[in-house]
Design a protein around this motif. Structure first.
Motif, mmCIF file in Angstrom:
data_model
loop_
_atom_site.group_PDB
_atom_site.id
_atom_site.type_symbol
_atom_site.label_atom_id
_atom_site.label_comp_id
_atom_site.label_asym_id
_atom_site.label_seq_id
_atom_site.Cartn_x
_atom_site.Cartn_y
_atom_site.Cartn_z
ATOM 1 N N GLU A 10 -6.780 8.091 -1.294
ATOM 2 C CA GLU A 10 -7.801 7.486 -0.365
ATOM 3 C C GLU A 10 -7.940 5.622 -0.882
ATOM 4 O OE1 GLU A 10 -9.178 7.951 -4.851
ATOM 5 O OE2 GLU A 10 -8.125 9.299 -2.848
ATOM 6 N N ASP A 11 -7.091 5.346 -2.392
ATOM 7 C CA ASP A 11 -6.973 3.950 -2.433
ATOM 8 C C ASP A 11 -5.696 3.468 -1.273
ATOM 9 O OD1 ASP A 11 -8.445 4.627 -4.065
ATOM 10 O OD2 ASP A 11 -6.792 4.673 -5.615
ATOM 11 N N GLU A 12 -5.681 1.903 -1.441
ATOM 12 C CA GLU A 12 -5.313 0.910 -0.576
ATOM 13 C C GLU A 12 -3.332 1.009 -1.282
ATOM 14 O OE1 GLU A 12 -5.049 -0.746 2.238
ATOM 15 O OE2 GLU A 12 -7.035 0.384 1.920
ATOM 16 N N PRO A 13 -3.227 1.396 -0.968
ATOM 17 C CA PRO A 13 -1.446 1.179 -0.920
ATOM 18 C C PRO A 13 -0.729 0.362 -1.990
ATOM 19 C CG PRO A 13 -1.321 1.633 1.887
ATOM 20 C CD PRO A 13 -2.495 1.572 1.035
ATOM 21 N N LEU A 14 -0.729 0.632 -2.794
ATOM 22 C CA LEU A 14 0.738 -0.657 -4.110
ATOM 23 C C LEU A 14 0.706 -0.869 -3.368
ATOM 24 C CD1 LEU A 14 0.184 1.855 -7.165
ATOM 25 C CD2 LEU A 14 -1.730 0.246 -6.491
ATOM 26 N N HIS A 15 1.906 -2.346 -3.498
ATOM 27 C CA HIS A 15 2.424 -3.473 -2.655
ATOM 28 C C HIS A 15 3.660 -4.105 -4.201
ATOM 29 C CE1 HIS A 15 1.508 -3.145 1.176
ATOM 30 N NE2 HIS A 15 -0.259 -3.124 0.363
ATOM 31 N N GLY A 16 4.837 -3.238 -4.065
ATOM 32 C CA GLY A 16 5.722 -3.777 -4.873
ATOM 33 C C GLY A 16 6.930 -4.212 -5.110
ATOM 34 N N ARG A 17 8.128 -5.049 -5.691
ATOM 35 C CA ARG A 17 9.964 -5.445 -5.249
ATOM 36 C C ARG A 17 10.426 -4.767 -5.685
ATOM 37 N NH1 ARG A 17 8.261 -10.096 -5.068
ATOM 38 N NH2 ARG A 17 8.108 -10.160 -2.378
ATOM 39 N N ILE A 18 11.251 -4.347 -5.771
ATOM 40 C CA ILE A 18 12.669 -3.825 -6.757
ATOM 41 C C ILE A 18 13.600 -5.159 -7.133
ATOM 42 C CG2 ILE A 18 14.474 -2.446 -6.545
ATOM 43 C CD1 ILE A 18 13.859 -1.074 -3.909
ATOM 44 N N ILE A 19 13.375 -5.015 -8.556
ATOM 45 C CA ILE A 19 13.477 -5.829 -9.174
ATOM 46 C C ILE A 19 15.259 -5.720 -9.592
ATOM 47 C CG2 ILE A 19 13.390 -7.593 -11.801
ATOM 48 C CD1 ILE A 19 11.259 -8.010 -9.094
ATOM 49 N N GLY A 20 15.389 -4.466 -10.202
ATOM 50 C CA GLY A 20 16.906 -3.882 -10.112
ATOM 51 C C GLY A 20 16.753 -2.211 -10.890
ATOM 52 N N GLN A 21 17.915 -2.254 -11.488
ATOM 53 C CA GLN A 21 18.354 -0.435 -11.450
ATOM 54 C C GLN A 21 18.798 -0.116 -12.885
ATOM 55 O OE1 GLN A 21 20.323 1.494 -8.597
ATOM 56 N NE2 GLN A 21 20.306 3.066 -10.013
ATOM 57 N N ASP A 22 18.202 0.647 -13.494
ATOM 58 C CA ASP A 22 18.577 1.275 -14.555
ATOM 59 C C ASP A 22 19.668 2.874 -14.977
ATOM 60 O OD1 ASP A 22 18.626 -1.350 -16.464
ATOM 61 O OD2 ASP A 22 16.298 -1.236 -16.119
ATOM 62 N N GLY A 23 20.171 2.957 -15.352
ATOM 63 C CA GLY A 23 20.135 4.464 -14.484
ATOM 64 C C GLY A 23 20.031 4.841 -13.681
ATOM 65 N N ASN A 24 18.878 6.358 -13.453
ATOM 66 C CA ASN A 24 18.300 6.738 -12.897
ATOM 67 C C ASN A 24 17.007 6.702 -12.684
ATOM 68 O OD1 ASN A 24 19.782 8.944 -12.250
ATOM 69 N ND2 ASN A 24 19.787 10.165 -13.992
ATOM 70 N N LEU A 25 16.822 5.092 -13.219
ATOM 71 C CA LEU A 25 15.649 4.097 -13.145
ATOM 72 C C LEU A 25 15.465 2.925 -11.763
ATOM 73 C CD1 LEU A 25 13.803 4.614 -16.496
ATOM 74 C CD2 LEU A 25 13.121 6.437 -14.731
ATOM 75 N N LEU A 26 13.817 2.853 -11.277
ATOM 76 C CA LEU A 26 14.849 1.976 -10.221
ATOM 77 C C LEU A 26 13.275 0.915 -11.200
ATOM 78 C CD1 LEU A 26 14.560 2.740 -7.122
ATOM 79 C CD2 LEU A 26 16.346 2.190 -8.207
ATOM 80 N N ARG A 27 13.470 -0.703 -11.251
ATOM 81 C CA ARG A 27 12.776 -1.184 -11.472
ATOM 82 C C ARG A 27 11.472 -1.728 -10.705
ATOM 83 N NH1 ARG A 27 16.799 -3.366 -14.807
ATOM 84 N NH2 ARG A 27 16.256 -4.819 -13.365
ATOM 85 N N VAL A 28 10.227 -1.564 -10.810
ATOM 86 C CA VAL A 28 9.866 -2.287 -10.026
ATOM 87 C C VAL A 28 7.953 -3.005 -9.902
ATOM 88 C CG1 VAL A 28 8.172 -1.708 -7.852
ATOM 89 C CG2 VAL A 28 10.230 -0.611 -7.954
ATOM 90 N N ASP A 29 8.706 -4.711 -9.835
ATOM 91 C CA ASP A 29 7.345 -4.937 -10.078
ATOM 92 C C ASP A 29 6.267 -4.996 -8.918
ATOM 93 O OD1 ASP A 29 7.846 -5.936 -12.481
ATOM 94 O OD2 ASP A 29 8.961 -7.729 -11.846
ATOM 95 N N LEU A 30 5.189 -4.718 -9.641
ATOM 96 C CA LEU A 30 3.822 -4.730 -9.001
ATOM 97 C C LEU A 30 3.851 -5.956 -8.119
ATOM 98 C CD1 LEU A 30 1.328 -1.986 -9.881
ATOM 99 C CD2 LEU A 30 3.912 -2.029 -7.988
ATOM 100 N N VAL A 31 2.419 -6.518 -7.053
ATOM 101 C CA VAL A 31 2.281 -7.847 -6.756
ATOM 102 C C VAL A 31 1.250 -7.971 -7.167
ATOM 103 C CG1 VAL A 31 1.332 -9.131 -4.702
ATOM 104 C CG2 VAL A 31 3.311 -8.037 -4.160
ATOM 105 N N GLU A 32 1.084 -9.562 -7.750
ATOM 106 C CA GLU A 32 0.218 -9.973 -8.870
ATOM 107 C C GLU A 32 -1.585 -9.675 -8.593
ATOM 108 O OE1 GLU A 32 -0.417 -11.235 -12.726
ATOM 109 O OE2 GLU A 32 1.464 -11.673 -11.748
ATOM 110 N N GLY A 33 -1.772 -8.851 -9.238
ATOM 111 C CA GLY A 33 -3.488 -8.208 -8.912
ATOM 112 C C GLY A 33 -3.727 -6.991 -8.172
ATOM 113 N N ALA A 34 -2.584 -6.538 -6.947
ATOM 114 C CA ALA A 34 -2.741 -5.226 -6.596
ATOM 115 C C ALA A 34 -3.407 -4.104 -6.965
ATOM 116 C CB ALA A 34 -0.914 -4.733 -5.953
ATOM 117 N N PRO A 35 -2.642 -3.883 -7.877
ATOM 118 C CA PRO A 35 -3.827 -2.353 -8.550
ATOM 119 C C PRO A 35 -5.227 -2.613 -9.167
ATOM 120 C CG PRO A 35 -1.689 -2.674 -9.948
ATOM 121 C CD PRO A 35 -1.913 -3.702 -9.074
ATOM 122 N N ARG A 36 -6.093 -1.844 -8.478
ATOM 123 C CA ARG A 36 -7.548 -1.845 -8.693
ATOM 124 C C ARG A 36 -7.523 -0.540 -9.410
ATOM 125 N NH1 ARG A 36 -8.406 -3.299 -2.946
ATOM 126 N NH2 ARG A 36 -8.953 -0.860 -2.984
#
Length: 241
Positions: free
Chosen positions: A35-61
């Motif tokens: 029911e919440d608004e989607p989160l917005h992020g940006r792919i920063i990099g990859q470590d093995g089987n993990l993606l590093r994603v930074d959320l937009v500043e202040g996005a998660p309520r």
């Protein structure tokens, strides 16, 4: 109308490589809080089987700790194509600014192809010449259907099946008997499939026009006009003046 197509593992790897190079923006919907608004992020990099994603500043309520372990549906746009995948939040680094998520690399990626124009099947046989990027020699195909924003063509399965991937740029050339015109258009591959008897490959492409490419823009405009005239050019009735 939107068609969703599964990418092969090789195609999915190429899409992720493109997303990593360009720092793709993601729209993330945690299934735990639909029911919440989607989160917005940006792919920063990859470590093995993990993606590093930074959320937009202040996005998660929501409290970010509730994201840990959550399954998510993700959307991203690359080169005008919409890609969809599901993943899991493996870790949340909330001491990082902005908040960083570690997402599992998805097993499967889908491409969504939205058609803006109805596809038409021409009554006459039409040959399509298709040049992959960097190729001086075209591959010869048969037109299956066409619209104002793309076409589908088929050919005998061969080296092009491995050479051509979804998202690749190609050039197509074909003629229309009804108008007598020949069209040469820059395009991008939006889907691939194999016929039921598995002897032929069907490739769908979307025409790519931009203000910087006036030649393609003019050709697409002429094609749409020709298709419109073809659709409305009904045979004259007997006895009509």
């Amino acid at each position: 109308m939107q068609a969703v197509i599964d990418l092969t593992p090789r195609q999915a790897r190429r899409v992720l490589e493109q997303a990593l190079r360009g720092g793709a923006d993601l729209e993330i919907e945690p299934r735990t809080r639909p029911e919440d608004e989607p989160l917005h992020g940006r792919i920063i990099g990859q470590d093995g089987n993990l993606l590093r994603v930074d959320l937009v500043e202040g996005a998660p309520r929501l409290p970010v700790a509730t994201l840990l372990g959550a399954f998510c549906d993700v959307r991203m746009v690359l080169s005008g194509q919409l890609y969809l995948f599901s993943t899991c939040v493996v870790d949340v680094l909330d001491t990082h600014s902005p908040v960083r998520l570690l997402l599992a690399v998805p097993d499967t990626i889908h491409v969504a192809n939205r058609r803006r124009f109805e596809r038409r099947t021409l009554s006459e046989f039409t040959q399509v010449r298709l040049w992959p990027q960097g190729s001086k020699t075209p591959y010869i195909c048969e037109l299956c259907n066409i619209s104002g924003d793309g076409l589908a063509c088929r050919m005998v399965r061969g080296e092009l099946e491995e050479l051509l991937l979804v998202g690749d740029e190609v050039r197509v050339r074909f003629g229309m008997m009804s108008s007598g015109e020949v069209f040469e258009l820059q395009s991008v591959v939006c889907n691939k499939s194999v016929t039921h008897d598995r002897t032929q490959l069907i490739v769908g492409v979307e025409f790519r026009s931009s203000p910087a490419d006036q030649q393609t823009t003019d050709a697409v405009r002429r094609l749409r006009t020709a298709l419109c005239e073809l659709a409305t050019n009904l045979p004259e009735m007997d006895g009509e003046a």
